[in-house]
Motif scaffolding. Structure first.
Motif, short mmCIF file in Angstrom:
data_model
loop_
_atom_site.label_atom_id
_atom_site.label_comp_id
_atom_site.label_asym_id
_atom_site.label_seq_id
_atom_site.Cartn_x
_atom_site.Cartn_y
_atom_site.Cartn_z
N ASP A 129 5.11 13.87 -10.57
CA ASP A 129 7.05 14.04 -10.30
C ASP A 129 7.22 13.86 -11.60
OD1 ASP A 129 7.18 15.19 -7.91
OD2 ASP A 129 8.01 13.72 -6.88
N GLY A 130 6.59 13.13 -13.12
CA GLY A 130 6.94 12.78 -14.26
C GLY A 130 8.04 11.38 -13.51
N VAL A 131 7.74 10.50 -13.05
CA VAL A 131 8.48 8.94 -12.99
C VAL A 131 7.69 8.04 -12.62
CG1 VAL A 131 10.43 8.23 -11.04
CG2 VAL A 131 11.26 10.32 -12.01
N ILE A 163 9.85 6.04 0.54
CA ILE A 163 9.93 4.59 -0.62
C ILE A 163 10.01 6.18 -2.38
CG2 ILE A 163 9.25 3.25 -2.87
CD1 ILE A 163 7.60 2.37 -0.23
N VAL A 164 9.55 6.71 -1.93
CA VAL A 164 9.64 8.12 -3.40
C VAL A 164 11.24 8.66 -3.28
CG1 VAL A 164 9.41 10.51 -4.15
CG2 VAL A 164 7.58 8.54 -3.55
N ASP A 223 2.44 6.85 -6.96
CA ASP A 223 1.31 7.95 -7.95
C ASP A 223 1.94 9.23 -7.32
OD1 ASP A 223 -0.60 5.93 -8.41
OD2 ASP A 223 -1.77 6.50 -6.33
N ARG A 224 2.91 9.07 -6.15
CA ARG A 224 3.60 10.21 -6.29
C ARG A 224 4.43 10.72 -7.21
NH1 ARG A 224 4.81 11.06 0.20
NH2 ARG A 224 6.13 12.60 -1.07
N LEU A 225 5.10 9.45 -7.59
CA LEU A 225 6.63 9.48 -8.87
C LEU A 225 5.54 9.64 -9.85
CD1 LEU A 225 8.38 6.36 -7.44
CD2 LEU A 225 9.12 8.96 -7.67
N HIS A 228 0.99 -0.52 -0.12
CA HIS A 228 0.17 0.27 0.00
C HIS A 228 0.81 1.32 0.32
CE1 HIS A 228 -3.52 -2.60 1.02
NE2 HIS A 228 -2.43 -3.58 1.90
N GLU A 229 2.13 1.28 0.56
CA GLU A 229 3.09 1.90 1.10
C GLU A 229 3.77 2.34 -0.92
OE1 GLU A 229 2.97 4.58 3.39
OE2 GLU A 229 1.43 3.09 4.31
N ALA A 230 3.42 1.49 -1.55
CA ALA A 230 4.54 1.56 -2.44
C ALA A 230 2.57 1.31 -3.50
CB ALA A 230 4.84 -0.22 -3.29
N LEU A 231 2.50 1.99 -3.66
CA LEU A 231 1.33 2.47 -5.01
C LEU A 231 0.86 4.13 -4.38
CD1 LEU A 231 -1.95 -0.27 -4.77
CD2 LEU A 231 0.40 -0.36 -6.06
#
Length: 614
Positions: free
Chosen positions: A517-519, A604-605, A512-514, A505-508
């Protein structure tokens, strides 16, 4: 055999034969424990000739008695008994401890008459308790469980878990034969020959106790007959002499675990070789088969977006499985309200076994029940399985089939603090031979994996999470053991994030945040930590070149190492960042715990950007 008809001379000669053959086997091997075998030879001679009910030609006969050598180092004695019973040849006996021989240094189920591997002291009696429970409450058969124990192993706490449970349950079909030979490995035992000290302690747990001279076959016979009539579990405390019959080693310190100094002279001193053959009493024919039911399984289904703890899904799934499979049994260590195994108890109380805070006895009983063909699920906090780990290790040596559930894993349990957090469990279970390690992230996945465990072999471990997590998968999804799920993927992925359980869940969230940021980040739910999905990991490595692993576990031996191991023979190795618990946690909310441990979405980000930008 009644006391009046005891053939003292024949039983005495049989005891000597067992001693001689134990000496011969160890002498031929150049190693072994003949002196520990010699002390118990008379005890086993009387058992074999008059009280053990066993069909050596049909080891799976459900009416057979069970004989466990808890003092497994006395294997030469067990193998000598097999010769006397005609189960193995003298030629095979003399291949003891040699490469390729079934007659290993400590007994294993490589031999069809051995139920479980022994040798780690303190385990045979707890397993005997489980067999006695299975006989009385599950199989509903009158077989007896005989356990040969050493006096040294009575220092093990697991023995007293067994004495307590058997006494509380009044397991009259359980007989412990304690070979009180006074000497341990390095010198005298705690109580020496004071059988009264042992009797007082064991009797306090609700056992019937009998103190005897373990070399007097008449006394041994009377003790066994008394035990068979008792309505309580019986402990026969037999005063013996280690190395009995050979002056050079009898009751001598420093002779443990060594062949006798002069095998031929020892055999001569014991009166030479014999060739007595024993017609072991076969149990009465009993063709009853267990009434097992199987029908189509309907697992609980959870709706996407619901908040459901995986421990709750386990409890509901195992209850559903119990409805369609009558061979499923559940064992609890007094935490069924937390693991949710109490759901099974409410619906199937006749197949639920409570062992209180005695994790070693719980696992031992699970090992015993699978010997009898039952499919045990044993559940407790993941942290507390560490206390029973030696039993799990030996279960793997036995080739046992167990389903183990560890709940309340990782820092995500929150405020309870590190004593309650399973942070080593993935490493523990990955290290076992033939093990399966599963870590689901949502309720539907948990339900499917709970059911799938029943049809696999070896040690199967399911790690569950305390807190509620969102349902990600539909009820129609499948989750093969050895598989994974790719939850985010595109041709433009620059990094792969691999998580399991709570960190999925943290990875998902991080992905989304990455993306903002275009990643582009690929997300893999590696729910099968062992066996691992090598193909999917290799594909992700080839297409993204970078992997971030994130786990609610110490970084040693867990998810991250499982991923790294998938590339051990790869010619192209990705750049990898491993996130795991690096510092001892304290008390905090689950969200704070993930943040403090640097395994949340923010961490993670940061790790993913570090790989992409460097």
């Amino acid at each position: 055999m009644s006391v009046a008809t005891v053939d003292v001379e024949r039983l005495t000669e049989l005891g000597q034969q067992l001693r001689v053959d134990a000496v011969r086997a160890s002498g031929a091997a150049g190693s072994g424990h003949p002196t520990s075998s010699m002390s118990a030879a008379d005890l086993m001679a009387v058992l074999l000739a008059g009280h053990l009910r066993y069909d050596f030609s049909a080891s799976q006969n459900p009416a057979n008695d069970h004989l466990i050598f808890s003092k497994g180092h006395a294997s030469p004695l067990l193998y000598a008994m097999y010769v006397a019973a005609g189960a193995i040849s003298d030629e095979e006996l003399l291949r003891y401890r040699t490469s390729g021989s079934r007659l290993e240094g400590h007994p294993t189920p490589q031999l069809p008459w051995v139920d479980v591997a022994t040798g780690s002291l303190g385990q045979g009696l707890p397993i005997g308790v489980g067999l006695a429970l299975a006989g009385r409450d599950l199989d509903r058969r009158d077989y007896r469980v005989w356990v040969l124990c050493g006096d040294s192993e009575l220092a093990e706490g697991s023995m007293w878990e067994a004495f307590e449970h058997a006494g509380d349950q009044q397991l009259a079909n359980l007989i412990a034969i304690v070979d009180v030979n006074r000497l341990g490995q390095r010198g005298p035992t705690r109580h020496g020959w004071d059988t009264g000290a042992y009797a007082r302690r064991i009797g306090a747990f609700g056992w019937h106790t009998v103190e005897i001279d373990g070399h007097d076959v008449d006394q041994i016979e009377r003790a066994y007959s008394e035990a068979e009539r008792s309505d309580l579990p019986t402990a026969i405390l037999a005063r013996t002499r280690k190395g009995k019959g050979v002056a050079a080693v009898e009751d001598a310190e420093g002779a443990h675990g060594k062949p006798l100094p002069d095998t031929e002279s020892a055999i001569e001193e014991l009166g030479g070789r014999r060739s007595i053959r024993v017609e072991v009493t076969r149990p009465q024919a009993d063709d009853r088969l267990p009434k097992l039911t199987t029908r189509s399984l309907e697992l609980p289904v959870y709706l996407a977006g619901e908040q459901v703890a995986t421990r709750t899904a386990f409890g509901e799934a195992i209850t559903a499985l119990g409805r369609v499979r009558s061979d499923i049994v559940v064992l609890d260590g007094e935490v069924g309200d937390s693991t949710r195994s109490q759901f099974f108890q409410r619906e199937h109380p006749e197949r639920f076994f409570q062992f209180y805070i005695a994790e070693q006895q719980m696992i031992a009983a699970a090992v015993a029940m699978q010997v009898r063909g039952w499919v045990p699920y044993a559940a407790t906090f993941s942290a507390f399985l560490s206390r029973a780990y030696d039993f799990v290790r030996m279960a793997a040596v036995s080739g046992a089939d167990l389903c183990l559930i560890g709940s309340h894993a990782g820092v995500s349990i929150g405020q309870d603090g590190p004593s309650q957090m399973g942070l080593e469990d993935l490493a523990m279970f990955r290290a076992l031979w033939r093990s399966i390690v599963l870590y689901p992230c949502d309720a539907n996945q948990t339900a499917h994996l709970t059911a799938a465990m029943a049809d696999h072999a070896g040690i199967r471990y399911l790690r569950t999470t305390r807190g509620d997590t969102p349902v990600l998968y539909g009820g129609e999804e499948t989750f093969p053991i050895g598989g994974s799920k790719v939850l985010r993927s595109s041709p433009d992925d620059q990094v792969t994030i691999v998580g399991a359980g709570i960190t999925v869940h943290e990875a998902l969230a991080a992905a989304d945040r990455l993306a903002d940021d275009g990643v582009a980040a690929r997300v893999i739910d590696l729910y099968s930590v062992k066996p691992v999905d090598v193909v999917t990991l290799h594909q992700a490595a080839a297409e993204t070149g970078r992997i971030v692993t994130v786990e609610d576990h110490w970084p040693q031996g867990g998810l991250g190492d499982a991923v790294l191991d998938a590339f051990t023979q790869s010619t192209a190795f990705p750049r990898v960042a491993k996130l795991g618990i690096l510092a001892l946690p304290g008390s905090a909310t689950p969200e704070e715990q993930l943040q403090h441990a640097a395994i949340d979405a923010d961490a993670i980000v940061e790790a993913a950007l570090g790989l992409v930008e460097s």
